[in-house]
Write an enzyme that holds these catalytic residues in place. Structure first.
Site, PDB file in Angstrom:
ATOM      1  N   ILE A   1      78.601 -54.042  57.052  1.00  0.00           N
ATOM      2  CA  ILE A   1      78.910 -52.997  56.079  1.00  0.00           C
ATOM      3  C   ILE A   1      78.518 -53.530  54.703  1.00  0.00           C
ATOM      4  CG2 ILE A   1      80.723 -51.537  55.105  1.00  0.00           C
ATOM      5  CD1 ILE A   1      82.313 -52.061  57.767  1.00  0.00           C
TER       6      ILE A   1
ATOM      7  N   GLU B   1      80.244 -59.533  62.795  1.00  0.00           N
ATOM      8  CA  GLU B   1      81.197 -60.373  63.530  1.00  0.00           C
ATOM      9  C   GLU B   1      82.548 -60.372  62.827  1.00  0.00           C
ATOM     10  OE1 GLU B   1      78.207 -60.995  62.318  1.00  0.00           O
ATOM     11  OE2 GLU B   1      77.370 -62.839  63.117  1.00  0.00           O
TER      12      GLU B   1
ATOM     13  N   CYS C   1      75.538 -66.000  60.836  1.00  0.00           N
ATOM     14  CA  CYS C   1      75.580 -66.720  59.552  1.00  0.00           C
ATOM     15  C   CYS C   1      76.735 -67.727  59.549  1.00  0.00           C
ATOM     16  CB  CYS C   1      75.682 -65.748  58.389  1.00  0.00           C
ATOM     17  SG  CYS C   1      77.341 -65.155  58.049  1.00  0.00           S
TER      18      CYS C   1
HETATM   19  N1  THU Z   1      74.531 -60.108  58.960  1.00  0.00           N
HETATM   20  C1  THU Z   1      75.519 -59.940  59.898  1.00  0.00           C
HETATM   21  O1  THU Z   1      76.111 -58.846  60.016  1.00  0.00           O
HETATM   22  N2  THU Z   1      75.832 -61.002  60.685  1.00  0.00           N
HETATM   23  C2  THU Z   1      75.195 -62.214  60.634  1.00  0.00           C
HETATM   24  O2  THU Z   1      75.638 -63.164  61.285  1.00  0.00           O
HETATM   25  C3  THU Z   1      73.973 -62.346  59.846  1.00  0.00           C
HETATM   26  C4  THU Z   1      73.839 -61.367  58.739  1.00  0.00           C
HETATM   27  C5  THU Z   1      74.183 -58.968  58.109  1.00  0.00           C
HETATM   28  C6  THU Z   1      74.594 -59.109  56.677  1.00  0.00           C
HETATM   29  C7  THU Z   1      73.627 -58.160  56.002  1.00  0.00           C
HETATM   30  O3  THU Z   1      74.159 -56.849  56.067  1.00  0.00           O
HETATM   31  C8  THU Z   1      72.383 -58.216  56.861  1.00  0.00           C
HETATM   32  O4  THU Z   1      72.780 -58.777  58.098  1.00  0.00           O
HETATM   33  C9  THU Z   1      71.243 -59.039  56.270  1.00  0.00           C
HETATM   34  O5  THU Z   1      71.687 -60.282  55.867  1.00  0.00           O
END
Ligand code: THU
Length: 131
Positions: A44, A56, A87
């Site tokens: 989001i 996550e 991440c």
């Molecule tokens: N993002 C995630 O939702 N989970 C991760 O583990 C990696 C990154 C999202 C954050 C952002 O909305 C997009 O991916 C690009 O970074």
């Protein structure tokens, strides 16, 4: 269809609810509790980019806010050529609530998967044991 295949499908379905106007990079997660409750989550984003919440963490925060803290599996789906690499912030939040032995399934956009444990994803982690 196995449970894992169902969870993958739920994480993929959830991606349609991702709010990603800035990155156009939807991520979906499916978190399973020890007693088989399932919580999905999506990323989001916000015009103030740093306020973005990853998929996550959305799933984990939904579950914890509903009173669930014992988890047995998480599936994470990305719009990626290789199974998505979660991440660092999300790895840290996962280790707050999940054991190092918990299985994690990472999924690419073509459905290919990579299975590992949380401990493999985040070795030598900082936890309450060090406080
Ligand atoms: N993002 C995630 O939702 N989970 C991760 O583990 C990696 C990154 C999202 C954050 C952002 O909305 C997009 O991916 C690009 O970074």
């Amino acid at each position: 269809m196995s449970n894992k295949e169902k969870w993958i499908e739920m994480a993929q379905d959830a991606c349609k609810n991702a709010h990603v106007p800035y990155s156009n990079f939807p991520v979906g997660a499916c978190l399973v509790t020890e007693d088989d409750q399932v919580f999905t989550g999506v990323n989001i984003e916000n015009a103030s980019f740093g306020l973005t919440n990853c998929a996550e963490r959305t799933a984990i925060f939904k579950a914890v806010s509903e009173g669930y803290k014992n988890f047995k599996h998480i599936v994470i789906v990305g719009d990626t050529d290789q199974p998505i690499s979660p991440c660092g912030a999300c790895r840290q939040v996962m280790i707050e609530f999940c054991k190092p032995a918990m299985p994690v399934t990472l999924v690419a956009k073509d459905g290919s998967t990579l299975d590992m444990t949380l401990g493999e994803l985040l070795p030598y982690s900082f936890t309450e044991d060090q406080l």
